[in-house]
Structure formats: C-alpha cells, structure tokens
Scaffold this active site. Structure first.
Site, PDB file in Angstrom:
ATOM      1  CE1 TYR A  86      -3.592   2.681   0.827  1.00  0.00           C
ATOM      2  CE2 TYR A  86      -1.861   3.567   2.243  1.00  0.00           C
ATOM      3  CZ  TYR A  86      -3.068   3.717   1.588  1.00  0.00           C
ATOM      4  OH  TYR A  86      -3.734   4.906   1.684  1.00  0.00           O
ATOM      5  CG  HIS A 180       3.820  -7.533   2.166  1.00  0.00           C
ATOM      6  ND1 HIS A 180       3.628  -6.456   2.996  1.00  0.00           N
ATOM      7  CD2 HIS A 180       2.642  -7.735   1.534  1.00  0.00           C
ATOM      8  CE1 HIS A 180       2.390  -6.018   2.884  1.00  0.00           C
ATOM      9  NE2 HIS A 180       1.762  -6.779   2.002  1.00  0.00           N
ATOM     10  CD  GLU A 182       6.529  -6.147   4.936  1.00  0.00           C
ATOM     11  OE1 GLU A 182       7.154  -6.123   3.860  1.00  0.00           O
ATOM     12  OE2 GLU A 182       5.371  -5.707   5.043  1.00  0.00           O
ATOM     13  CG  ASP A 238       9.924  -8.383  28.858  1.00  0.00           C
ATOM     14  OD1 ASP A 238      10.792  -8.862  28.103  1.00  0.00           O
ATOM     15  OD2 ASP A 238       8.721  -8.300  28.551  1.00  0.00           O
ATOM     16  CE  LYS A 380       9.815 -11.555  25.760  1.00  0.00           C
ATOM     17  NZ  LYS A 380       9.083 -11.072  26.932  1.00  0.00           N
TER      18      LYS A 380
END
Ligand code: XMP
Length: 524
Positions: A86, A180, A182, A238, A380
C-alpha cells in the site's frame, strides 16, 4: 561513546499487520527505527530527523477519488522514501499515477521480474530467466495495483498480474515495491531492506547490543541521578533484563521485590535469587507468599476469577513491601516496544491486557513514583540480546513465556498445594527431557497442565485411581495463532512413562493436539 541514534529510519504505519515486521527487519540490519502512525504530527516527524522513511502496507484501498494520505512532510524532508505494498500505491498516487482494483487480487507467492537495474534490486535475485533478467520469489498481498508510472519514475519490477510491481525515482531516492519484503516468505526481503538502509539512505549498522547497553546505562543514570529505584522482579525475561541493566547502571540504588506466589515452576524462586541476589549481587527482597495465594484461591474455580484474585493479591503484597522501602522515587517496569506501539495505536488486543497484569500498575498515589522504562524502545528479540550482553544465563533469557498468574491457570478449577506440587513435577520432567532431546528451542512454548479428573490405571500389581496430566507444546511466531508441535512419538512415550512412574498422583498422560484457533495456548 558512539551515538547509536544518528542513523535512524522512520516507519510510517498505514495499518498493515506486517508493520512491526518491517521495524524488526530494520533493527536486525543494525539500524534504529521507530513506527509512527500515518497521521503523526508533521513537526514530530521533522524533529525525529530520519535518514530515510519507509511507508508500510495497509488495509485501505488507494482509489482515484481519495487523495493520497501520505503527509507532505515525508517528501519535504528530502530523504529517501521506500513504499511497501500500500505504501508504494499511496506514493504512486501522491505523484499522480493511476491506482485501481486489479482484475485478480493477489495473495501468496509470486515471481517478480526485476527490471531497470535499480540500486534497490541490482544483483539481488533468486533466479535468472532466459533473457538474463533477475527473478525474485516474493509474497504478495494486495487487491489494488498501480496502473501507470508516476511522473519521473521508472519501472523496476513487474509480474504478469501487476505489470507495475516496483517503481523508482532514483534521482530523489524514492522506491516502491508491491510485494512484502518484510516477511520471510520473500527470500531476498532482508537483503532488499538492508540495501535501502545502507546503500540508499547511507545508514551504518550502529544499533548493536553492546551499544544499546552502554547507551541505556548512560540514559538511566542521567534520568534518575542519585534517586532510588524499585523494581518488581518476576523472573520473566523482561523484568530480569531490567534488573541486570539497572544493577549495572545504578548498583545499590536499585531494590527489587520478588513475590514468590508459590505458583511458579520447579525451583524457579531459588533460581531467581541465585542469579540476582547471589551471583550478581542485586538487592532483592523475596516475599514468600505461597500460603497467602493458596488461601486466597481456596474455593475459587472460575478462570477469570482466579486471574483477578492472583493479580489483586500480587499488587497488594507488592505495595505492602514497596511501602516499607522509604526514599524511593522511581518504579522500573519491563515495558517493551510492542507495548508502546499497542498503547499508542489503535490495537487494543489481548497482549495489552496481559501486560497490564504483568506490570504492577496500582501503586498508592502517595508514593508518587515516576516510571522508569529502560526497555521501551526494544523488541523482544532485542531484549534477549541485551540480556545475553549483560551476562544473564541463557536458560533464563531463552526461556519459554510463562503467564503472570503462573500455575494458577494451568491447574484447572480450584488450585491446591498438592495439585501445584504434582503439576510442578510433571512440568519439570517434560521441560528437562525437551532440553535433553534438543527439542526445547524447537518449540515456542511447552508446559504441563493439571486436569482434576481421576482415571483408573494399573501400576505393577496395584490399581491406581489418580489425576491426569496433559502436555502442551506449540509452535508460533506471535502467540496469536499457533500449531501443536509434532513431537516424536518416542519422546511422548518417554514422557508418559516417566511422569506416571515418578509421580504417584498421576495415572494418565495425554497430549494436547489443538491448534490456536480454535483453542488458546493456555487451558484457562
Ligand atoms: P493464550 O492462552 O491466550 O496465550 O493463547 C497466549 C500467550 O499469552 C500467555 N498468557 C498470559 N500471559 N498473563 C500473562 O502474562 C496471562 O494472564 C496470560 N494468559 C496467557 C500464554 O502463556 C501464551 O504465551
């Protein structure tokens, strides 16, 4: 110390489900980036001062009647711009091309022919056709297509169903690809993104764990000065990385509170203390609250009610401990970048709710603590890399996720100590053998579940009437969808024999073969 933020990329989000993947690919290439919504304030975009901008995909349709929604500032900044799917269509429309509905929407694998020897795609190919043109195996997902080249642009890629599958105005550094790049299905995708970052935007790979640690330490010191900081340490990835980082940054100014709910995995509480208090010398207050949690959970069998009880009591105990520590000005939290994106953006999915339980939020107002979130720029996988860099044990950093309410949601119905002990033993056997068989890192999450139903078994000459353990192992990338892991039969056989032989309270072991959807990963 080198600045790791000089070469940075802005990703403008038009609502694609893949936007975060673009950001991860950019970071993996060693370049810092941030995601802004496509309606971001132009001044904010300007002051971010990116070396290049990537326009994401999106669910919208670029139609001739609607003007392109790319803000002018994107092109006023005079930096390279790369539109994906897009993003390419919106860029084409911005520069006056026709964009219309394709005859056939295209979803899935496609072969793209590279054309025009662009700096973006030069020498990047999976194959070569008879005419010597480079071919790329890519992932397409679009309903519209660009019908004509915008002014000043040349064609750099095409497919049979999308003759304009890639465009470039190389004099200004503007590029667009319909596919795409990615997603990992596009085999050369990472190279294409890397090419844009290094060759076209001139970015250097400054974003590396050692630099991230140094820079975070410096900014924590600048932020808190000589103030004291409090951290709720759960043993999860975390909060563990936050603890290690803050310990390096401010040493004795950090106090951690570790609430042991009694609903943790085998030896987990001792491991947390061993790693932080004993090995690293972090100041950790351990609160042994097993009895309190079991009492509060007595008679409670509804899953949501159990979550509320566990979450509420956790905050209560944490607050009580925090109140005993005087002279604290900061509360550290393990907020990571996806949480920041989710709370800023439109997505208010489950992940956000999950996190609100994890991050102890409800401290008394009179403590007036300021929030310290040293991981809020990190994904992460970057948190994990930083954890390794800080010297945390691999077994702690690469551990499967564990829900905030712990074993409380893996014992179906009412939680009791004997049930928790039985589950802990079974789970430990399962995890230990997964590691022994080199399977632990091949699955995304694995655990045992305690089923409070009894079934009949024979052990030796005796009859055993005892409970059931279900084993669950899944493979997933995002935990939103998952498939059950095809563990080898011989391995499952070993699990069943070990668990039934070694744990008296179990007469049967079953393996969960439900995908998500329709099932969830946890049983409650
Ligand atoms: P579900 O069961 O929803 O789980 O498919 C998706 C992922 O989220 C974890 N999970 C939780 N984590 N608090 C947490 O911190 C919770 O209440 C919770 N419930 C599920 C689950 O372990 C899986 O990784």
């Amino acid at each position: 110390m080198p600045d790791i933020y000089t070469d940075k990329i802005l990703i403008l989000d038009f609502g694609s489900q893949f936007t975060q993947l673009i950001a991860r690919r950019v970071r993996e290439a060693g370049v810092y980036c941030e995601i802004y919504g496509c309606d971001a304030d132009p001044d904010r975009i300007r002051s971010f001062a990116p070396k290049g901008i990537i326009l994401s995909g999106g669910p919208e349709s670029v139609s001739a009647s609607a003007p392109s929604d790319i803000p002018d500032v994107v092109f006023d900044l005079a930096v390279p711009v790369f539109g994906v799917c897009y993003g390419m269509q919106a860029m084409a429309a911005y520069f006056g091309a026709d964009v219309g509905a394709a005859d056939h929407a295209e979803f899935g694998y496609a072969t793209v022919r590279a054309r025009g020897h662009s700096a973006l795609l030069r020498d990047i190919q999976d194959d070569v056709n008879e005419q010597g043109h480079g071919l790329l195996d890519v992932w397409m997902s679009h309903g519209d297509r660009v019908e004509s080249l915008p002014n000043g642009f040349k064609l750099i890629a095409s497919t049979d169903s999308a003759p304009v599958a890639g465009i470039a105005d190389e004099s200004r550094g503007y590029y667009g690809l319909q596919f795409h790049c990615e997603v990992t299905h596009t085999k050369q995708g990472a190279r294409i993104i890397q090419r844009f970052l290094t060759d076209i935007c001139g970015c250097e790979a400054q974003w590396q764990p050692a630099g991230i640690v140094d820079s975070s330490i410096e900014s924590v010191r600048a932020q808190v000065g000589s103030d004291n900081v409090l951290l709720g340490l759960s043993g999860g990835v975390d909060s563990s990385v936050v603890a290690a980082l803050l310990h390096q940054a401010i040493g004795a100014q950090l106090t951690c509170v570790f609430v042991d709910t009694g609903l943790l995995r085998h030896a987990e509480g001792d491991q947390v203390m061993d790693t932080f208090a004993n090995s690293l010398g972090v100041k950790v207050i351990r609160v042994n609250a097993e009895d309190q949690f079991l009492q509060a959970l007595a008679g409670v069998s509804d899953p949501e009610q159990k979550r509320k009880v566990i979450g509420g009591l956790f905050v209560e105990i944490f607050e009580a401990e925090a109140n005993k520590i005087t002279d604290v000005k900061w509360l550290a939290q393990g907020t990571i970048y996806p949480d920041v994106i989710e709370s800023a953006g439109s997505a208010t999915g489950k992940a956000h709710v999950i996190k609100s339980h994890h991050n102890v939020g409800g401290l008394p107002a009179h403590m007036k603590l300021q929030l310290l979130e040293p991981l809020r720029e990190l994904f992460k996988d970057e948190v994990r890399r930083v954890g390794h860099q800080l010297g945390l044990p691999a077994a702690m950093i690469d551990r499967h996720p564990f829900p905030g309410p712990g074993l409380g949601v893996r014992i179906l119905g009412e939680v009791t100590k004997p049930f928790a002990d039985t589950l802990r033993k079974a789970d430990h056997i399962f995890i230990e053998e997964l590691r022994n068989h080199d399977l632990y890192d091949k699955v995304s999450q694995a655990f045992a579940v305690f089923l409070p139903v009894k079934s009949v078994g024979v052990t030796g000459d005796g009859r055993r009437y005892a409970h059931v353990i279900s084993l669950r192992a899944v493979e997933t990338t995002d935990f939103m969808t998952a498939v059950w892991a095809r563990l080898p039969y011989d391995f499952l056989d070993l699990m069943s024999r070990r668990i039934i032989n070694e744990i008296e309270g179990v007469s049967r072991v079953v393996y969960d073969i439900s995908g998500k959807p329709p099932a969830t990963i946890e049983w409650e």
